[in-house]
Design a protein around this motif. Sequence first.
Motif: not given
Length: 422
Positions: A103-107, A109, A130, A145, A175-176
Amino acid sequence: MSPSARTSWKLPAALAAALLASMLLGWLVGGQVTAWVAVVAIAEVVLLLTRIGHQTRTMMTAPASTSPLQHDRFMTRSRRLASNLRDLRNAASQLPDAVVLIDQQQHIRWFNHAAENLLGLRRPQDRGVLLLERMAGSELSEWLRDGAHEPLNDAVAPGRADSQLNVSLLPFGDHEQLLLARDISHLNRLEQVRRDFVANVSHELRTPLTVIHGYLELIDPEDVPELASVLGEMRSQSKRMGQIVEDLLTLSRLETQHDVADERVPMAALLATVRKEAEALSQGRHQITLESNTDADLLGSPKDLHSALSNLVSNAVRYTPAGGSITIRWQRTPEGAVYSVSDTGFGIPANHLARLTERFYRISSSRSRDSGGTGLGLSIVKHVLNLHQAQLQIESTPGAGSTFSCHFGPARLLAPGGSDEG
C-alpha cells in the motif's frame, strides 16, 4: 445480467488470454516469459483479484430476490465468480516471479508463493508488515530506503543466499505499488560460462596465431614472387585474427572487473598520444584537430582509458573517407568533463545507434572488414567507461558524420598539481 456482472466475466477472459500469451511466448523463446507481457499479466491478476473480490462480497450480501428463479441464477453466478476468483488467485500464486502488493505506506497486502521462496516472506504473519522492516539487513532494504527509483540488478535474494534477483517497484492503482523480483541466477551462470569459454578459446588461439604470423614474416615475397599477393593477404588476415583475440581477452578481463585501481591520468599527454596514433593510422588522408578548454586530469586506469579513447579515434579514421576531418575535444562542463571525437564520415542510421556497443555488431560487414576493425572496439569503450562511472553518448547523421562523447563526472576529475577538482 447487470453491467458490473458482465464486466466481471469479460475481465477473467481477457486475463486468461494474457496469461496464455505469456506462457506461449515464454515457451517460444526458451522458457523465459517476456518481461512486459509478464508485468501486464501480473498487474491484471492483482487488479482482478481486488475487483472480483469486491463484486463477490457485494453479491453475496445482497438481499434475496422475491423470485426463486432469479435467486437461483444469482447464487449460480456467485459460485462461478468465487470459482474464478480461486483460479485467478492460484494462477497468481504460481507465477515464477515474486510479486508483492504494497500500500501507500509500503505495508504488505498480498504476495505469491515465489515471494516466499525468493524474498523470505511468510503468511499470514507478514501481511500488514512494513516491507522495509521485513527486508532489513538485505540489499533490498537500502534500495527501498533510497526510493527504489531504478531497478535493482544482481541483488542477493533475502530468502535464498545462493540466488541473485532483478527487482523493480512499479506504481499500481492510485496509491499502491507492485514489487516484482525475478531470479536471474541461471542467466548469470550462463553468462559466466560464456565468459569462461571466450577467455579460454582466446588464450588457446593466441599461441598458434603467433606461430603462424611469425613464420609468415620469415617468408620473403621476393623468393616466391608468384605467391606475393597470397602471402600479403595471409599476413593481413593473421594479424587481424590476432587483434580479435587480443580484444576478446581485453573484454573478458573488463567484464569480470568491478572497479579499477585509480591513478592520475595526465590528459595532456594522453590526448597528444591519441592524436599521434590517429595521424599514423590516417597517413595524411584526413585533417585531424585537437581542441581542449581544460587542463584537468582524470582519475582512473591509464591503460584502460587509453584503450577506450584511442578506440574512438581509430574508428573515426577508419570510417571517414579520405579528405574528411576528425576533431578530438577535451572540454570542461557544469556536470564534469567530456572527451569527444567528431568526424565527417558516413554517419550512422538512427536504428543502429542503440546496438553499436554490442560485440561484433556491424552496420556494414564488408566496410568493417575492409577498414580493419574487429567489431569489439565500442564494447571495450562501454565497459571501460562503466568502470569509471562515465557514460557514452552517440550522435550521428547519415552522410554528415558522427560524434562519440564520453561524459565523466566531477568525482573523476583532478586539477593539475594533484588536487581533486570534484
